[in-house]
Scaffold this motif. Structure first.
Motif, PDB file in Angstrom:
ATOM      1  N   ALA A  99       4.985  19.018   2.653  1.00 58.46           N
ATOM      2  CA  ALA A  99       5.336  19.146   1.258  1.00 58.46           C
ATOM      3  C   ALA A  99       6.763  19.675   1.114  1.00 58.46           C
ATOM      4  CB  ALA A  99       4.203  19.814   0.691  1.00 58.46           C
ATOM      5  N   LEU A 100       7.321  19.431  -0.089  1.00 61.54           N
ATOM      6  CA  LEU A 100       8.616  19.939  -0.662  1.00 61.54           C
ATOM      7  C   LEU A 100       8.337  21.019  -1.549  1.00 61.54           C
ATOM      8  CD1 LEU A 100      10.776  16.642  -1.489  1.00 61.54           C
ATOM      9  CD2 LEU A 100      10.732  18.094   0.120  1.00 61.54           C
ATOM     10  N   ASP A 101       9.095  22.264  -0.968  1.00 62.99           N
ATOM     11  CA  ASP A 101       8.799  23.493  -1.716  1.00 62.99           C
ATOM     12  C   ASP A 101      10.108  23.632  -2.800  1.00 62.99           C
ATOM     13  OD1 ASP A 101       6.779  24.156  -0.398  1.00 62.99           O
ATOM     14  OD2 ASP A 101       7.752  25.322   1.044  1.00 62.99           O
ATOM     15  N   PHE A 102      10.629  22.564  -2.971  1.00 58.35           N
ATOM     16  CA  PHE A 102      12.078  22.606  -4.203  1.00 58.35           C
ATOM     17  C   PHE A 102      12.079  21.264  -4.768  1.00 58.35           C
ATOM     18  CE2 PHE A 102      12.984  21.831   0.208  1.00 58.35           C
ATOM     19  CZ  PHE A 102      14.011  20.350  -0.138  1.00 58.35           C
ATOM     20  N   GLU A 103      12.716  21.336  -5.857  1.00 60.04           N
ATOM     21  CA  GLU A 103      12.856  20.184  -6.566  1.00 60.04           C
ATOM     22  C   GLU A 103      14.088  19.262  -5.800  1.00 60.04           C
ATOM     23  OE1 GLU A 103      14.087  18.584 -11.220  1.00 60.04           O
ATOM     24  OE2 GLU A 103      13.915  20.662 -10.847  1.00 60.04           O
ATOM     25  N   VAL A 104      13.807  17.997  -5.808  1.00 64.64           N
ATOM     26  CA  VAL A 104      15.100  17.275  -5.140  1.00 64.64           C
ATOM     27  C   VAL A 104      15.737  16.504  -6.462  1.00 64.64           C
ATOM     28  CG1 VAL A 104      15.339  15.132  -3.936  1.00 64.64           C
ATOM     29  CG2 VAL A 104      13.582  16.463  -3.346  1.00 64.64           C
ATOM     30  N   GLU A 105      17.179  16.804  -6.436  1.00 74.37           N
ATOM     31  CA  GLU A 105      17.930  16.275  -7.458  1.00 74.37           C
ATOM     32  C   GLU A 105      18.091  14.760  -7.433  1.00 74.37           C
ATOM     33  OE1 GLU A 105      21.765  18.517  -7.034  1.00 74.37           O
ATOM     34  OE2 GLU A 105      20.639  20.342  -7.293  1.00 74.37           O
ATOM     35  N   ALA A 106      18.203  14.046  -8.439  1.00 73.97           N
ATOM     36  CA  ALA A 106      18.202  12.671  -8.495  1.00 73.97           C
ATOM     37  C   ALA A 106      19.642  12.297  -8.080  1.00 73.97           C
ATOM     38  CB  ALA A 106      18.031  12.031  -9.912  1.00 73.97           C
ATOM     39  N   ASP A 107      20.885  13.064  -8.260  1.00 71.82           N
ATOM     40  CA  ASP A 107      22.076  12.826  -7.931  1.00 71.82           C
ATOM     41  C   ASP A 107      22.533  13.367  -6.552  1.00 71.82           C
ATOM     42  OD1 ASP A 107      22.124  15.072  -9.122  1.00 71.82           O
ATOM     43  OD2 ASP A 107      23.960  14.885 -10.117  1.00 71.82           O
ATOM     44  N   ARG A 108      21.759  13.676  -5.677  1.00 80.45           N
ATOM     45  CA  ARG A 108      21.791  14.340  -4.448  1.00 80.45           C
ATOM     46  C   ARG A 108      22.830  13.277  -3.424  1.00 80.45           C
ATOM     47  NH1 ARG A 108      16.755  12.747  -3.370  1.00 80.45           N
ATOM     48  NH2 ARG A 108      16.335  11.918  -1.450  1.00 80.45           N
ATOM     49  N   PRO A 109      23.571  13.646  -2.597  1.00 80.48           N
ATOM     50  CA  PRO A 109      24.167  12.761  -1.702  1.00 80.48           C
ATOM     51  C   PRO A 109      23.194  12.133  -0.844  1.00 80.48           C
ATOM     52  CG  PRO A 109      25.139  14.996  -1.145  1.00 80.48           C
ATOM     53  CD  PRO A 109      23.985  14.935  -2.482  1.00 80.48           C
ATOM     54  N   ILE A 110      23.359  10.929  -0.482  1.00 79.57           N
ATOM     55  CA  ILE A 110      22.476  10.269   0.622  1.00 79.57           C
ATOM     56  C   ILE A 110      22.788  10.787   2.086  1.00 79.57           C
ATOM     57  CG2 ILE A 110      21.648   8.030   1.269  1.00 79.57           C
ATOM     58  CD1 ILE A 110      21.883   7.093  -1.441  1.00 79.57           C
ATOM     59  N   GLY A 111      23.839  10.771   2.281  1.00 78.53           N
ATOM     60  CA  GLY A 111      24.451  10.916   3.520  1.00 78.53           C
ATOM     61  C   GLY A 111      25.602  11.806   3.557  1.00 78.53           C
ATOM     62  N   LEU A 112      26.219  12.349   4.733  1.00 82.35           N
ATOM     63  CA  LEU A 112      27.341  13.157   4.539  1.00 82.35           C
ATOM     64  C   LEU A 112      28.484  12.473   5.713  1.00 82.35           C
ATOM     65  CD1 LEU A 112      26.084  16.750   4.421  1.00 82.35           C
ATOM     66  CD2 LEU A 112      26.983  15.497   2.423  1.00 82.35           C
ATOM     67  N   LEU A 113      29.546  12.359   5.212  1.00 82.91           N
ATOM     68  CA  LEU A 113      30.356  11.655   6.152  1.00 82.91           C
ATOM     69  C   LEU A 113      31.058  12.795   7.168  1.00 82.91           C
ATOM     70  CD1 LEU A 113      32.359   9.152   3.934  1.00 82.91           C
ATOM     71  CD2 LEU A 113      30.593   8.875   5.786  1.00 82.91           C
ATOM     72  N   SER A 114      31.297  12.742   8.368  1.00 81.35           N
ATOM     73  CA  SER A 114      31.820  13.865   9.309  1.00 81.35           C
ATOM     74  C   SER A 114      33.382  13.644   9.183  1.00 81.35           C
ATOM     75  CB  SER A 114      31.182  13.654  10.419  1.00 81.35           C
ATOM     76  OG  SER A 114      31.540  12.576  11.364  1.00 81.35           O
ATOM     77  N   LYS A 115      34.081  14.657   9.638  1.00 79.63           N
ATOM     78  CA  LYS A 115      35.421  14.505   9.695  1.00 79.63           C
ATOM     79  C   LYS A 115      35.809  13.986  10.962  1.00 79.63           C
ATOM     80  CE  LYS A 115      36.547  18.191   6.606  1.00 79.63           C
ATOM     81  NZ  LYS A 115      37.333  19.568   6.437  1.00 79.63           N
TER      82      LYS A 115
END
Length: 116
Positions: A99-115
């Protein structure tokens, strides 16, 4: 029509129907390390074979094959011939994710690009 059949034949027919239901059952009740086939299941309860299943009470897990479907709190309802009927006091669908213990933002990033 069944009232015209001898009692022995009716008993054998009932036993054959129970055996057929047990073989076709895909869902089972798990209590600890023991598992018992569910003969019939509805929204408000389920039934198991009374002769092979001990008296069930309390918290149980319901599986369909290896997949965990529900965790339920049950009470015994009635015995109907060779089947014992149990009713749900609480029936909660099992989740594969915590279960999630926090609210998930609708505009959150789907993934992160590494350098690189």
């Amino acid at each position: 029509m069944s009232e015209y059949l001898p009692k022995e034949i009716r008993d054998q027919l009932a036993a054959a129907q129970t055996t057929r239901k047990r073989k076709r059952a895909t869902r089972s009740v798990h209590i600890g390390d023991e598992a018992f086939a569910i003969l019939d299941m509805s929204d408000d309860g389920f039934s198991v074979e009374a002769a092979t299943t001990p008296g069930l009470r309390g918290l149980i897990d319901i599986y369909e094959g290896p997949r965990h479907l529900y965790q339920a709190l049950i009470i015994a309802s009635e015995q109907d011939g060779d089947a014992m009927r149990y009713e749900f006091k609480r029936n909660t669908a099992a989740s594969t994710r915590p279960a999630l213990d926090f609210e998930v933002e609708a505009d959150r990033p789907i993934g992160l690009l590494s350098k690189v």
